[in-house]
Design a protein around this motif. Structure first.
Motif, PDB file in Angstrom:
ATOM      1  N   SER A  18       0.923  -0.819  -0.097  1.00 37.02           N
ATOM      2  CA  SER A  18      -0.030   0.141  -0.050  1.00 37.02           C
ATOM      3  C   SER A  18       1.127   1.345   0.217  1.00 37.02           C
ATOM      4  N   ASN A  21       1.793   1.127  -3.430  1.00 32.06           N
ATOM      5  CA  ASN A  21       0.958   1.987  -4.508  1.00 32.06           C
ATOM      6  C   ASN A  21       1.040   3.615  -4.463  1.00 32.06           C
ATOM      7  N   ASP A  22       0.260   3.999  -3.260  1.00 28.65           N
ATOM      8  CA  ASP A  22       0.110   5.327  -2.802  1.00 28.65           C
ATOM      9  C   ASP A  22       1.040   6.125  -3.109  1.00 28.65           C
ATOM     10  N   TYR A  83      -4.528  -4.296  -7.840  1.00 29.80           N
ATOM     11  CA  TYR A  83      -3.345  -3.808  -7.756  1.00 29.80           C
ATOM     12  C   TYR A  83      -3.380  -3.591  -9.265  1.00 29.80           C
ATOM     13  N   LYS A 113      -9.731  -0.725  -8.229  1.00 29.83           N
ATOM     14  CA  LYS A 113      -9.440  -0.283  -6.425  1.00 29.83           C
ATOM     15  C   LYS A 113     -10.585  -0.831  -6.061  1.00 29.83           C
ATOM     16  N   ASP A 117      -9.773  -4.154  -2.459  1.00 27.47           N
ATOM     17  CA  ASP A 117      -9.706  -3.126  -1.195  1.00 27.47           C
ATOM     18  C   ASP A 117     -10.010  -4.003  -0.143  1.00 27.47           C
ATOM     19  N   ARG A 120      -8.389  -7.680   0.905  1.00 29.29           N
ATOM     20  CA  ARG A 120      -7.322  -6.911   1.117  1.00 29.29           C
ATOM     21  C   ARG A 120      -7.245  -6.714   2.775  1.00 29.29           C
ATOM     22  N   HIS A 140      -1.303  -0.839   9.026  1.00 29.48           N
ATOM     23  CA  HIS A 140      -1.731  -0.189   7.155  1.00 29.48           C
ATOM     24  C   HIS A 140      -1.705   0.770   7.144  1.00 29.48           C
ATOM     25  N   ARG A 141      -2.580   1.470   7.713  1.00 30.61           N
ATOM     26  CA  ARG A 141      -2.860   2.857   6.611  1.00 30.61           C
ATOM     27  C   ARG A 141      -1.501   3.851   7.545  1.00 30.61           C
ATOM     28  N   ASP A 144       0.427   3.132   4.050  1.00 31.10           N
ATOM     29  CA  ASP A 144      -0.554   3.727   3.195  1.00 31.10           C
ATOM     30  C   ASP A 144      -0.113   5.531   3.061  1.00 31.10           C
TER      31      ASP A 144
END
Length: 398
Positions: A18, A21-22, A83, A113, A117, A120, A140-141, A144
């Motif tokens: 993440s 990707n972000d 992804y 997405k 999401d 995941r 995780h956040r 991200d």
């Protein structure tokens, strides 16, 4: 189970995925409004239209692929496919000549997405001990968000080197996104034990919500609160509206991300012991105070406080809401539960952005934040109602 920075192997590497990707996607989003309007000649309203339709598409597909993932018990393959689909659109941005091309590519990106999401998030939940769910989603956040911070920063550094070439930025973003997909080789599909009694996956209808009343009320309260959750772009416009030079706008965006990044992981960890619902209430209160301060703010420092509070709100709710969703549905509905939560957040945010934008344009910026504060208060009270109601179908210990 081996731990990496206090979380499981899967959670750690999903965080890396993440982050990368972000990193990639935020590089593109940092320049997309200018690319659309200045390079492709798109009217300003088209920028909002493209984002609104694309995000609504993703929100609906999160429910669909959440249900399919639960039915087939497939998590990793759907996440990887999502992804890959999103990342594969990025090199084609170098070839576009019309804003309709952007709309097409952006829609494919959001389909990816919508596909990834919920599976995941279910994968994170299934890779985590019960008492570590909040910490895992918080980690995780945090990863991200860190990637989201680094993307615009790299664009800022590379644009002068690339002599303002957006096409080269798109190619670099594609390369970083490809690394996110490659990182999936370190993620393992959870082993699902064979059930002695066959379990039928939830049907794709409202019976799933009727059979879990507490989760339904949870989704409804999140949706109502979300109707007042304004997009960060509108909050950033508050700076020039009170006379602050536009060159300082990125600083407020950075302050928001720093507050989020600083608070996300510890709040997720605290939520596992202090109570996830209490942490969400704390986040809702931070958002409410932020909106109220934005109504009356007149100084640079006051705006800094508003963005710190909004960053704390995001940190206290995003991962923790997903942790609650993971515990208020049964193990055979994990991805569908995450899909419904993502859809509630996404659709309400789309409506909030539209209503907030209209109020800003035709009434005043203050009216926008009064609206946001009012809906935030209603959503908060509805959510607090959950703390005092017991349902026979509810899972406790959250």
């Amino acid at each position: 189970m081996k731990k990496y920075f206090g979380v499981s192997r899967n959670v750690f590497f999903l965080g890396i995925v993440s982050m990368l990707n972000d990193f990639s996607s935020e590089m593109i989003q940092a320049i997309m409004p200018i690319f659309l309007t200045a390079t492709l000649g798109a009217p300003v309203f088209v920028v909002g239209l493209i984002e609104g339709i694309a995000d609504a598409l993703a929100s609906v597909l999160k429910i669909v692929f959440g249900w399919v993932s639960d039915k087939w018990k497939i998590r990793k393959k759907f996440a990887v496919a999502g992804y890959i689909l999103s990342v594969s659109t990025r090199p084609f941005l170098t070839l576009v000549s019309s804003f309709w091309h952007i709309f097409f590519l952006r829609s494919i990106d959001r389909i990816g997405k919508g596909m990834r999401d919920a599976p995941r998030d279910a994968l994170i939940s299934e890779s985590t001990d019960f008492d570590m769910v909040g910490k895992s989603f918080g980690f995780h956040r945090m990863m991200d968000t860190f990637g989201g911070m680094m993307g615009p920063l790299l664009v800022f550094l590379l644009l002068p080197v690339f002599f303002g070439s957006y096409q080269l930025i798109f190619l670099v973003a594609f390369g970083i996104g490809a690394l996110a997909v490659i990182t999936f080789v370190f993620v393992e599909e959870p082993v699902h034990k064979e059930e002695k009694i066959p379990v039928v996956a939830p049907r794709m209808n409202f019976s799933f919500l009727r059979s879990n009343r507490r989760f339904s009320l949870f989704l409804f309260s999140i949706f109502i609160f979300g109707l007042g959750t304004l997009p960060i772009a509108l909050l950033l416009l508050r700076a020039p509206s009170i006379g602050i030079d536009v060159k300082y706008v990125p600083i407020f965006y950075l302050i928001y991300h720093i507050a989020f990044l600083t608070a996300a992981f510890p709040l997720g960890k605290i939520a596992d012991s202090f109570g996830r619902r209490r942490i969400i209430v704390l986040g809702f209160f931070a958002a409410l105070v932020s909106y109220i301060s934005l109504i009356f703010v007149e100084t640079f420092f006051g705006l800094v406080i508003s963005f710190i509070l909004f960053g704390i709100y995001s940190a206290a709710t995003d991962g923790v809401e997903r942790a609650i969703a993971a515990r208020w549905v049964d193990a055979h509905s994990l991805a569908m539960g995450q899909g419904l939560l993502n859809a509630a957040v996404g659709i309400s945010a789309l409506l909030a952005g539209g209503i907030g934008g209209l109020l800003w344009t035709y009434v005043s910026p203050e009216a926008t934040f009064v609206y946001a504060a009012t809906l935030s208060l209603v959503g908060s009270l509805l959510f607090i109602f959950l703390l005092n109601v017991r349902f026979k179908d509810a899972k406790e210990a959250v």
